[in-house]
Design a protein around this motif. Structure first.
Motif, mmCIF file in Angstrom:
data_model
loop_
_atom_site.group_PDB
_atom_site.id
_atom_site.type_symbol
_atom_site.label_atom_id
_atom_site.label_comp_id
_atom_site.label_asym_id
_atom_site.label_seq_id
_atom_site.Cartn_x
_atom_site.Cartn_y
_atom_site.Cartn_z
ATOM 1 N N ALA A 24 0.835 -1.210 0.000
ATOM 2 C CA ALA A 24 0.000 0.000 0.000
ATOM 3 C C ALA A 24 0.864 1.253 0.000
ATOM 4 C CB ALA A 24 -0.926 -0.009 1.209
ATOM 5 N N TYR A 25 1.912 1.256 0.813
ATOM 6 C CA TYR A 25 2.793 2.422 0.851
ATOM 7 C C TYR A 25 3.564 2.577 -0.459
ATOM 8 C CZ TYR A 25 6.210 5.841 2.156
ATOM 9 O OH TYR A 25 6.982 6.964 2.160
ATOM 10 N N ALA A 26 4.040 1.474 -0.993
ATOM 11 C CA ALA A 26 4.823 1.533 -2.240
ATOM 12 C C ALA A 26 3.974 2.022 -3.410
ATOM 13 C CB ALA A 26 5.409 0.166 -2.550
ATOM 14 N N PHE A 27 2.700 1.641 -3.438
ATOM 15 C CA PHE A 27 1.812 2.062 -4.528
ATOM 16 C C PHE A 27 1.147 3.401 -4.267
ATOM 17 C CE2 PHE A 27 1.030 -2.602 -5.861
ATOM 18 C CZ PHE A 27 2.224 -2.609 -6.549
ATOM 19 N N SER A 28 1.371 3.965 -3.086
ATOM 20 C CA SER A 28 0.776 5.250 -2.745
ATOM 21 C C SER A 28 1.401 6.363 -3.589
ATOM 22 C CB SER A 28 1.016 5.543 -1.259
ATOM 23 O OG SER A 28 0.659 6.866 -0.975
ATOM 24 N N PRO A 29 0.574 7.242 -4.121
ATOM 25 C CA PRO A 29 1.128 8.359 -4.903
ATOM 26 C C PRO A 29 1.744 9.448 -4.028
ATOM 27 C CG PRO A 29 -1.254 8.502 -4.816
ATOM 28 C CD PRO A 29 -0.880 7.217 -4.135
ATOM 29 N N VAL A 30 1.589 9.332 -2.709
ATOM 30 C CA VAL A 30 2.104 10.328 -1.778
ATOM 31 C C VAL A 30 3.149 9.659 -0.885
ATOM 32 C CG1 VAL A 30 1.493 11.928 0.067
ATOM 33 C CG2 VAL A 30 -0.135 11.480 -1.765
ATOM 34 N N ASP A 31 4.297 10.300 -0.721
ATOM 35 C CA ASP A 31 5.353 9.779 0.145
ATOM 36 C C ASP A 31 5.166 10.281 1.570
ATOM 37 O OD1 ASP A 31 6.597 8.471 -1.915
ATOM 38 O OD2 ASP A 31 8.083 10.037 -2.274
ATOM 39 N N LEU A 32 5.563 9.470 2.520
ATOM 40 C CA LEU A 32 5.533 9.884 3.919
ATOM 41 C C LEU A 32 6.479 11.061 4.126
ATOM 42 C CD1 LEU A 32 4.390 9.212 6.699
ATOM 43 C CD2 LEU A 32 6.306 7.683 7.048
ATOM 44 N N ILE A 33 7.646 10.977 3.514
ATOM 45 C CA ILE A 33 8.621 12.070 3.542
ATOM 46 C C ILE A 33 8.702 12.612 2.107
ATOM 47 C CG2 ILE A 33 10.995 12.731 4.060
ATOM 48 C CD1 ILE A 33 11.157 10.084 5.709
ATOM 49 N N PRO A 34 8.167 13.825 1.846
ATOM 50 C CA PRO A 34 8.163 14.360 0.477
ATOM 51 C C PRO A 34 9.567 14.437 -0.120
ATOM 52 C CG PRO A 34 6.820 15.706 1.927
ATOM 53 C CD PRO A 34 7.559 14.732 2.798
ATOM 54 N N ASP A 35 9.658 14.186 -1.431
ATOM 55 C CA ASP A 35 10.950 14.155 -2.117
ATOM 56 C C ASP A 35 11.657 15.507 -2.141
ATOM 57 O OD1 ASP A 35 10.716 11.474 -2.572
ATOM 58 O OD2 ASP A 35 9.971 11.675 -4.626
ATOM 59 N N PHE A 36 10.913 16.607 -1.977
ATOM 60 C CA PHE A 36 11.572 17.912 -2.035
ATOM 61 C C PHE A 36 12.386 18.233 -0.783
ATOM 62 C CE2 PHE A 36 7.313 18.877 -0.403
ATOM 63 C CZ PHE A 36 7.605 19.616 0.724
ATOM 64 N N ILE A 37 12.238 17.422 0.274
ATOM 65 C CA ILE A 37 13.051 17.621 1.477
ATOM 66 C C ILE A 37 14.425 17.004 1.207
ATOM 67 C CG2 ILE A 37 13.314 17.072 3.926
ATOM 68 C CD1 ILE A 37 10.251 16.989 4.101
ATOM 69 N N TYR B 137 14.383 11.261 -0.078
ATOM 70 C CA TYR B 137 14.625 10.023 -0.822
ATOM 71 C C TYR B 137 14.865 8.832 0.101
ATOM 72 C CZ TYR B 137 14.748 12.930 -4.901
ATOM 73 O OH TYR B 137 14.386 13.797 -5.884
ATOM 74 N N LEU B 138 14.823 9.068 1.388
ATOM 75 C CA LEU B 138 15.053 8.009 2.364
ATOM 76 C C LEU B 138 14.054 6.879 2.204
ATOM 77 C CD1 LEU B 138 16.712 7.178 4.867
ATOM 78 C CD2 LEU B 138 14.938 8.259 6.244
ATOM 79 N N ASP B 139 12.770 7.227 2.028
ATOM 80 C CA ASP B 139 11.771 6.167 1.901
ATOM 81 C C ASP B 139 11.921 5.395 0.602
ATOM 82 O OD1 ASP B 139 10.887 8.253 0.336
ATOM 83 O OD2 ASP B 139 8.789 8.100 0.937
#
Length: 128
Positions: free
Chosen positions: A41-54, A59-61
C-alpha cells in the motif's frame, strides 16, 4: 557504495508485485500478509511519507524504507509462495504500477494531523 544501495533498492522494489500477489495467497501466514499489505500500500501510494523535495530525507523512503520493508516481508513469506508469484509479478510489471489512493489519502491525513498538532502547540505557546 551509493550505487550498490541504489541497485539493491531497485531490485527489491521490483519485488513489490511479488508481495502484491503473495499476500493474496492462502499459504502466506497472516502476519506476513499484514506486513506485506502495508508495504505494498505504501509503495503504490502516490504520496510519500517524507516528500521528495526535502533534501536527503525525501529520498530516504524510496531508497531505504520501501526496499527494507520488501526484504523483511519476503523473509516472512514461504519461499515456494514467493517463487510461484514471481511469474505473475513479471507480467504485472509489464502493465505498469497501479496507484493506491487509499494509502495516499491516509498519508495526507497524517501530514494534516501533524500540521494541526504543531499549529496547536505554537498557538498555546504564543497565548501563554
Amino acid at each position: 557504495m551509493i550505487d550498490r544501495i541504489k541497485k539493491w533498492a531497485r531490485k527489491l522494489k521490483g519485488k513489490i508485485f511479488v508481495l502484491y500477489y503473495a499476500y493474496k495467497d492462502p499459504r502466506t501466514p497472516w502476519y506476513a500478509k499484514v506486513f506485506a499489505i502495508c508495504v505494498v500500500a505504501y509503495a503504490f501510494s502516490p504520496v510519500d511519507l517524507i516528500p521528495d523535495f526535502i533534501p536527503i530525507l525525501g529520498y530516504l523512503d524510496d531508497v531505504i524504507l520501501v526496499p527494507l520493508g520488501v526484504a523483511i516481508a519476503l523473509k516472512m513469506i514461504p519461499p515456494d509462495v514467493v517463487q510461484e508469484n514471481e511469474e505473475k509479478a513479471e507480467q504485472r510489471i509489464k502493465n505498469g504500477k497501479p496507484k493506491n489512493w487509499l494509502a495516499g489519502s491516509f498519508i495526507i491525513l497524517l501530514w494534516i494531523a501533524a500540521f494541526l498538532w504543531v499549529s496547536l502547540i505554537i498557538y498555546r505557546y504564543m497565548v501563554d
